[in-house]
Design a protein around this motif. Structure first.
Motif, PDB file in Angstrom:
ATOM      1  N   MET A 137       0.869  -1.167   0.000  1.00  0.00           N
ATOM      2  CA  MET A 137       0.000   0.000   0.000  1.00  0.00           C
ATOM      3  C   MET A 137       0.910   1.223   0.000  1.00  0.00           C
ATOM      4  O   MET A 137       2.122   1.093   0.280  1.00  0.00           O
ATOM      5  CB  MET A 137      -0.897   0.004   1.230  1.00  0.00           C
ATOM      6  CG  MET A 137      -0.136  -0.002   2.523  1.00  0.00           C
ATOM      7  SD  MET A 137      -1.231  -0.058   3.940  1.00  0.00           S
ATOM      8  CE  MET A 137      -0.020   0.225   5.230  1.00  0.00           C
ATOM      9  N   ASN A 161       1.938  -4.338   2.900  1.00  0.00           N
ATOM     10  CA  ASN A 161       0.733  -4.330   3.723  1.00  0.00           C
ATOM     11  C   ASN A 161       0.837  -5.523   4.661  1.00  0.00           C
ATOM     12  O   ASN A 161       0.733  -6.667   4.229  1.00  0.00           O
ATOM     13  CB  ASN A 161      -0.506  -4.435   2.833  1.00  0.00           C
ATOM     14  CG  ASN A 161      -1.794  -4.303   3.627  1.00  0.00           C
ATOM     15  OD1 ASN A 161      -1.814  -4.517   4.842  1.00  0.00           O
ATOM     16  ND2 ASN A 161      -2.866  -3.952   2.952  1.00  0.00           N
ATOM     17  N   ARG A 207      -3.532   0.806   9.631  1.00  0.00           N
ATOM     18  CA  ARG A 207      -2.871   0.745   8.322  1.00  0.00           C
ATOM     19  C   ARG A 207      -2.230   2.083   7.978  1.00  0.00           C
ATOM     20  O   ARG A 207      -1.131   2.140   7.434  1.00  0.00           O
ATOM     21  CB  ARG A 207      -3.883   0.370   7.230  1.00  0.00           C
ATOM     22  CG  ARG A 207      -4.329  -1.097   7.250  1.00  0.00           C
ATOM     23  CD  ARG A 207      -5.525  -1.289   6.320  1.00  0.00           C
ATOM     24  NE  ARG A 207      -5.949  -2.668   6.165  1.00  0.00           N
ATOM     25  CZ  ARG A 207      -6.844  -3.280   6.925  1.00  0.00           C
ATOM     26  NH1 ARG A 207      -7.385  -2.640   7.947  1.00  0.00           N
ATOM     27  NH2 ARG A 207      -7.195  -4.531   6.676  1.00  0.00           N
ATOM     28  N   GLN A 243      -0.951  -6.328   7.444  1.00  0.00           N
ATOM     29  CA  GLN A 243      -2.069  -6.674   8.334  1.00  0.00           C
ATOM     30  C   GLN A 243      -2.143  -8.178   8.560  1.00  0.00           C
ATOM     31  O   GLN A 243      -2.264  -8.642   9.691  1.00  0.00           O
ATOM     32  CB  GLN A 243      -3.412  -6.185   7.782  1.00  0.00           C
ATOM     33  CG  GLN A 243      -3.597  -4.682   7.745  1.00  0.00           C
ATOM     34  CD  GLN A 243      -3.491  -4.009   9.095  1.00  0.00           C
ATOM     35  OE1 GLN A 243      -2.462  -3.437   9.437  1.00  0.00           O
ATOM     36  NE2 GLN A 243      -4.554  -4.053   9.872  1.00  0.00           N
ATOM     37  N   VAL A 287      -7.749   0.799   2.037  1.00  0.00           N
ATOM     38  CA  VAL A 287      -6.965   0.769   3.280  1.00  0.00           C
ATOM     39  C   VAL A 287      -7.142   1.995   4.176  1.00  0.00           C
ATOM     40  O   VAL A 287      -6.838   1.929   5.358  1.00  0.00           O
ATOM     41  CB  VAL A 287      -5.443   0.526   3.031  1.00  0.00           C
ATOM     42  CG1 VAL A 287      -5.208  -0.798   2.354  1.00  0.00           C
ATOM     43  CG2 VAL A 287      -4.804   1.654   2.254  1.00  0.00           C
TER      44      VAL A 287
END
Lengths: 473, 103
Positions: free
Chosen positions: A118, A265, A417, A267, B63
């Motif tokens: 991201m 990313n 995030r 997560q 996101v």
């Protein structure tokens, strides 16, 4: 679907996911691919199967390369479920996902997460104003809908994507009123030592040079080594102010596009509590993976930018390697055959990675980005400022999870995030510790919001002894 | 803030209609709700629960969670993750979601 067993589940249909799935299929693995989008391509090849010819032309051959990948996926016998949002993964690799508001579970023997990257957050004063977007967001609008900013656009930050988007928007007829680069001039000296390796990737360098030339030719005002960035405006973005070469500037704009590179990313990898390393060149966390993409959790692999930024072409190689790893682990491929097949892939990968040290060094984010002014909102969801984080460090908070408890920073819908990296870095500065010592947010399921009704569908799933088609109750 | 590029007629997708806070708004089949709203001139997608600040999309990829709107009665939906469809009912939220507000 719930009564079938899969050898492998792949999450994501970007270049890494598609490559992993196709490779696994050639070794006769039973593969299920899940993607939350309605079509394949990930972000880099977003909408490539449905983009109009006009837009695809504008985006160029790099984008159109994705068409070949997605077509191969479509022609293969790999089972793909679109619109599937994975919201939990357990340590035994059970994947829980949701399609059209109904959750279901699959427990494969091997799992490959190809969920990608991201954009790094660019926390500057005013960045929460309407009209401020990531440069990548503008590219997504272009790819997925042929939509472009309608007024004056100023781009700010650093990295190849910044220049690429500026050029693509120019080609699309957008009024680009400035490109404000923030990379410190010292980056150029640091990057020089990687230039020999980069020269071996001359095609890549030529691309960069062409983009700079295009912007100069269009007489787009360019600024370098900018600092003190601030988005001006009351209810929406009106201008970007900054300092460059000792002079203060204010560029009026309707849309401000920010970009400071992309970061993995994490997560899902954090949810699974696998080992992470801090990459000080890329200024980001990377899940630790071996040569076959496997994390510290056996059977769980990460392929592509999700394990460290390496680009779209490298993602294909990494996807193949992780599928080979999965096939080997399942005994479908001998170690010898695996090595044989991996050899040429590793050679391609090495070529694709050659440009990275140069790029990482040239576009390393400026130090000030990880230490925003006190007034800057760091946690966008809960509106917690950098000053508040520093206050809490002063009161004795040792890491992001503690600052979360005291301030709600990281407790909002985005689940950290947007703020995670910034909070870790602010705390590192305040506490005089390394990112490894300070740590990152603990991430808990669900990874995306789910309703009780969706979760309840799981129990129907478990008691069913026959396979039911998706979407029925 | 955004607009659809002028495409050749044979490459344009079918026009459909959404209802946004009671107003009829055009959209193109196959696009996300977030982009349809941006193209329709929506600048403030929502106002935050904490301080009432106006917000609009940042990332367009699911996101940032700043594009949250109400879709067909469901609140806090990421508009960038939803495809438009004919007659979709959209409401732009003010503050936190409310219990039992689905119409």
């Amino acid at each position: 679907m719930n009564s079938q067993t899969y050898d492998l589940v792949v999450i994501g249909t970007g270049p890494a996911g598609i490559s992993a799935a196709l490779e696994a299929a050639t070794h006769n693995l039973k593969v299920l691919v899940l993607d939350e989008q309605p079509r394949p391509g990930g972000q880099i090849y977003r909408n490539v199967t449905a983009a109009s010819a006009f837009v695809a032309d504008l985006l160029g051959p790099d984008y159109r390369h994705g068409k070949g990948l997605t077509e191969r996926l479509g022609h293969s016998n790999v089972e793909v479920r679109f619109g599937a949002t994975v919201w939990d993964v357990a340590r035994d690799l059970t994947v829980t996902a949701q399609i059209e508001g109904q959750s279901f579970q699959v427990r494969p023997q091997q799992l490959i997460a190809a969920t990608g990257a991201m954009e790094r957050a660019t926390p500057i004063p005013g960045w929460t104003l309407p009209g401020v977007l990531n440069a990548g967001a503008a590219q997504i609008a272009l790819k997925s809908s042929g939509a472009i900013p309608s007024g004056r656009v100023v781009l700010a930050g650093g990295g190849p994507l910044l220049l690429l988007v500026a050029c693509q928007l120019l080609d699309a007829g957008v009024s680009v009123v400035g490109v404000v680069e923030t990379s410190p001039s010292s980056n150029r000296w640091r990057a020089l030592r990687y230039l020999p390796a980069a020269l071996a990737s001359s095609a890549y360098l030529a691309k960069g040079a062409r983009m700079l030339w295009r912007l100069r030719q269009a007489e787009v005002p360019m600024f370098s080594a900018a600092t003190s960035l601030r988005v001006e405006g009351g209810e929406r973005a009106r201008a970007l102010s900054f300092k460059s070469n000792g002079i203060e500037h204010c560029v009026d704009a309707d849309v401000v596009l920010l970009h400071h590179g992309v970061v993995p990313n994490t997560q899902m990898s954090r949810l699974l509590r696998v080992e992470h390393d801090w990459d000080d060149e890329q200024m980001a966390w990377k899940p630790h993976v071996d040569a076959w993409g496997e994390t510290s959790l056996p059977g769980f692999r990460i392929a592509g930018d999700g394990a460290g930024i390496a680009g779209a072409l490298a993602a294909e190689s990494l996807g193949v390697l992780s599928a080979l790893g999965a096939a080997r682990s399942l005994g479908r491929l001998s170690a010898a055959d695996g090595e044989r097949r991996a050899e040429s892939v590793r050679r391609s990968l090495a070529k694709q990675l050659r440009i990275r040290p140069f790029l990482d060094s040239l576009y390393r984010p400026p130090r000030w980005l990880s230490n925003p002014p006190n007034e800057t909102v760091v946690c966008r969801c809960e509106e917690v400022t950098a000053g508040r984080i520093r206050e809490m460090a002063g009161l004795g908070c040792q890491g992001p999870n503690q600052t979360k408890f005291f301030s709600r920073c990281g407790m909002g819908p985005c689940q950290g995030r947007m703020c995670g990296l910034t909070v870790t870095q602010i705390l590192c500065t305040e506490l005089g510790r390394s990112p490894r010592q300070v740590g990152a947010y603990h991430i808990r399921s669900p990874l995306k919001p789910v309703t009780l009704g969706s979760i309840a569908a799981l129990s129907k799933d478990a008691t069913n002894t026959t396979t039911k088609p998706l979407g029925t109750t | 803030m955004f607009r659809a590029m002028l495409l050749p007629a044979d490459q344009q997708r079918r026009l459909i209609e959404l209802v946004v806070d009671g107003q009829h708004v055009p959209a193109r089949e196959g696009e996300t709700l977030a982009i349809a709203l941006l193209n329709a001139g929506v600048v403030h997608f929502r106002h935050t629960p904490v301080s009432g600040q106006p917000r609009a999309p940042l990332c367009l990829m699911g996101v940032c969670f700043d594009c949250l709107v109400e879709v067909d009665g469901k609140q806090n939906v990421q508009s960038c993750m939803v495809q438009v469809c004919e007659g979709m009912q959209v409401r732009l939220p003010n503050g936190a979601r409310s219990v039992g507000a689905a119409v």
